[in-house]
Design a protein around this motif. Structure first.
Motif, short mmCIF file in Angstrom:
data_model
loop_
_atom_site.label_atom_id
_atom_site.label_comp_id
_atom_site.label_asym_id
_atom_site.label_seq_id
_atom_site.Cartn_x
_atom_site.Cartn_y
_atom_site.Cartn_z
N ALA A 77 0.97 -1.24 -0.15
CA ALA A 77 0.13 -0.05 -0.08
C ALA A 77 0.79 1.32 -0.03
O ALA A 77 0.62 2.28 -0.78
N LYS A 78 1.99 1.20 0.72
CA LYS A 78 2.76 2.39 0.72
C LYS A 78 3.44 2.69 -0.53
O LYS A 78 3.67 3.81 -0.88
N VAL A 79 3.78 1.47 -1.22
CA VAL A 79 4.69 1.72 -2.62
C VAL A 79 3.88 2.27 -3.53
O VAL A 79 4.13 3.01 -4.24
N LEU A 80 2.35 1.87 -3.56
CA LEU A 80 1.34 2.63 -4.54
C LEU A 80 0.93 3.97 -4.18
O LEU A 80 0.36 4.59 -5.14
N SER A 81 0.79 4.30 -2.84
CA SER A 81 0.35 5.32 -2.23
C SER A 81 1.05 6.58 -2.67
O SER A 81 2.33 6.75 -2.78
N GLU A 82 0.34 7.77 -3.38
CA GLU A 82 0.86 9.02 -3.63
C GLU A 82 0.31 10.10 -2.70
O GLU A 82 0.32 11.40 -3.07
N PRO A 116 -1.61 20.54 -12.01
CA PRO A 116 -2.45 19.50 -11.78
C PRO A 116 -3.78 19.76 -11.05
O PRO A 116 -4.83 19.59 -11.35
N GLY A 117 -3.66 20.59 -9.89
CA GLY A 117 -4.70 21.13 -9.08
C GLY A 117 -5.54 21.96 -9.76
O GLY A 117 -6.89 21.86 -9.62
N ASN A 118 -5.03 22.77 -10.52
CA ASN A 118 -5.77 23.87 -11.50
C ASN A 118 -6.72 22.95 -12.39
O ASN A 118 -7.80 23.22 -12.54
N VAL A 119 -6.09 22.09 -13.05
CA VAL A 119 -6.68 21.22 -14.03
C VAL A 119 -7.88 20.53 -13.62
O VAL A 119 -9.00 20.37 -13.90
N GLY A 120 -7.44 19.86 -12.28
CA GLY A 120 -8.51 19.14 -11.79
C GLY A 120 -9.83 19.88 -11.17
O GLY A 120 -10.76 19.30 -11.25
N VAL A 141 -1.26 19.20 -18.70
CA VAL A 141 -1.08 18.15 -17.82
C VAL A 141 -1.80 16.91 -17.93
O VAL A 141 -3.05 17.16 -18.31
N ASP A 142 -1.29 15.71 -17.97
CA ASP A 142 -2.07 14.41 -17.97
C ASP A 142 -3.25 14.55 -17.01
O ASP A 142 -3.01 14.57 -15.69
N VAL A 143 -4.59 14.36 -17.53
CA VAL A 143 -5.76 14.33 -16.72
C VAL A 143 -5.82 13.11 -15.81
O VAL A 143 -6.58 13.17 -14.72
N TYR A 144 -4.92 12.15 -15.95
CA TYR A 144 -4.87 10.82 -15.13
C TYR A 144 -3.75 10.92 -14.33
O TYR A 144 -3.29 9.91 -13.65
N ASN A 145 -3.09 12.06 -14.25
CA ASN A 145 -2.16 12.57 -13.04
C ASN A 145 -2.72 12.41 -11.87
O ASN A 145 -3.92 12.69 -11.48
N SER A 146 -2.25 11.48 -10.91
CA SER A 146 -2.91 11.50 -9.44
C SER A 146 -3.51 12.74 -9.11
O SER A 146 -4.71 12.67 -8.28
N LYS A 147 -2.67 13.80 -8.92
CA LYS A 147 -3.11 15.12 -8.42
C LYS A 147 -4.29 15.45 -9.09
O LYS A 147 -5.24 16.35 -8.62
N THR A 152 -10.33 16.39 -8.97
CA THR A 152 -11.63 16.35 -9.70
C THR A 152 -12.76 15.98 -8.79
O THR A 152 -13.93 16.08 -9.27
N GLN A 153 -12.35 15.44 -7.68
CA GLN A 153 -13.22 14.64 -6.47
C GLN A 153 -14.32 13.71 -7.51
O GLN A 153 -15.19 13.55 -7.00
N GLY A 154 -13.87 13.19 -8.57
CA GLY A 154 -14.64 12.23 -9.23
C GLY A 154 -15.55 12.67 -10.42
O GLY A 154 -16.03 11.90 -11.18
N SER A 155 -15.28 13.96 -10.67
CA SER A 155 -15.82 14.61 -11.85
C SER A 155 -15.61 14.17 -13.16
O SER A 155 -16.28 14.19 -14.12
N ILE A 156 -14.35 13.81 -13.19
CA ILE A 156 -13.86 13.23 -14.52
C ILE A 156 -14.51 11.75 -14.80
O ILE A 156 -14.46 11.56 -15.81
N PHE A 157 -15.06 11.21 -13.84
CA PHE A 157 -15.80 9.98 -14.23
C PHE A 157 -17.43 10.40 -14.63
O PHE A 157 -18.11 9.58 -15.35
N HIS A 158 -17.61 11.54 -14.64
CA HIS A 158 -19.00 11.96 -14.80
C HIS A 158 -19.22 12.93 -16.29
O HIS A 158 -20.24 12.74 -16.84
N LEU A 159 -18.00 13.69 -16.42
CA LEU A 159 -18.08 14.63 -17.35
C LEU A 159 -17.26 14.24 -18.82
O LEU A 159 -16.08 13.91 -18.31
#
Length: 251
Positions: A77-82, A116-120, A141-147, A152-159
């Motif tokens: 979990a620690k290795v995968l977490s950002e 990334p924060g701005n884009v999300g 910036v890549d929209v699938y970047n973790s940041k 996006t708080q999940g909006s990327i899955f709706h829009l």
């Protein structure tokens, strides 16, 4: 149910590749972390692997909507977490099939945004304001970047989030009779003087350089947000939020 305890496991190595843009592009998959994002991904029906730390309990509905459920040790979990403190909840998700076909409506176009924060945040705000999609231009910036995903708080899955050349996007929008508005400081009108025509393509530019001149030349109009105080400028995401709600659908 499979359990993985070693960070050297080949499956873990494949997951780690999803933390890079190259790995995501090669597999057409991405990794999300945290209860809220995973729950949104479950609702979107795009989860291929649900990955949880062995001490984490997950809802039965999550298990039904995931192709595979895999438990992991804390070390994995620690290795995968950002994030600084992980919840121990992850999911491998499948990217939506890319489409470049636009329809008449409201779109936010992003030109070379780097934060990334701005884009999300812009994606999330466009969703909240009732826009029909976000068009991601080259150099953003890549929209699938973790940041980005977290912001996006999940909006990327709706829009709909569409990756395409902004030159092509502007041409397509013009063919659909959509008014394209660029943001600029010069030769522009206050945004409040621009009529909400319904269908619109709103372009937000790079945090430091703004919208590229060659794109502004293709716009039907230019707008700016007046600064009342002594601040030199507005944060790009804040500016986008003001404009998105100004040009949002009218109740």
């Amino acid at each position: 149910m499979k359990h993985i305890s070693s960070t050297k496991n080949e499956i873990v190595k494949q997951w780690k590749k999803l933390l890079t843009k190259k790995g995501r592009l090669q597999t057409k998959r991405f990794l999300v972390e945290g209860e809220h994002l995973v729950e949104e991904a479950v609702r979107a029906g795009i989860i291929k692997e649900l990955i949880v730390r062995e001490d984490v309990q997950v809802p039965g509905s999550w298990k039904k909507n995931a192709a595979d459920l895999i438990t992991i040790d804390e070390s994995v979990a620690k290795v995968l977490s950002e994030t600084e403190t992980t919840q121990g909840i992850f999911a491998v998700c499948e990217m939506k099939e890319q489409t470049e076909r636009l329809e008449r409506g409201r779109y936010l176009l992003l030109d070379r945004l780097q934060d990334p924060g701005n884009v999300g945040t812009m994606i999330r705000t466009a969703d909240a304001a009732g826009f029909d999609g976000v068009i991601i231009g080259h150099g953003t910036v890549d929209v699938y970047n973790s940041k980005v995903l977290r912001a996006t708080q999940g909006s990327i899955f709706h829009l709909p989030v569409i990756m395409m050349s902004l030159d092509e996007a502007i041409q397509d929008l013009h063919e659909l009779g959509v008014f394209v508005l660029g943001t600029a400081l010069r030769n522009a009108n206050p945004y409040t003087e621009v009529e909400n025509l319904g269908a619109i393509g709103l372009i937000i530019g790079n945090e430091a350089q703004g919208v590229a001149p060659e794109l502004l030349d293709q716009c039907d109009g230019r707008a700016y947000i007046p600064i009342r105080g002594k601040a030199e400028s507005l944060n790009a995401a804040v500016a986008a939020g003001i404009l998105l709600y100004h040009f949002a659908p009218v109740d």
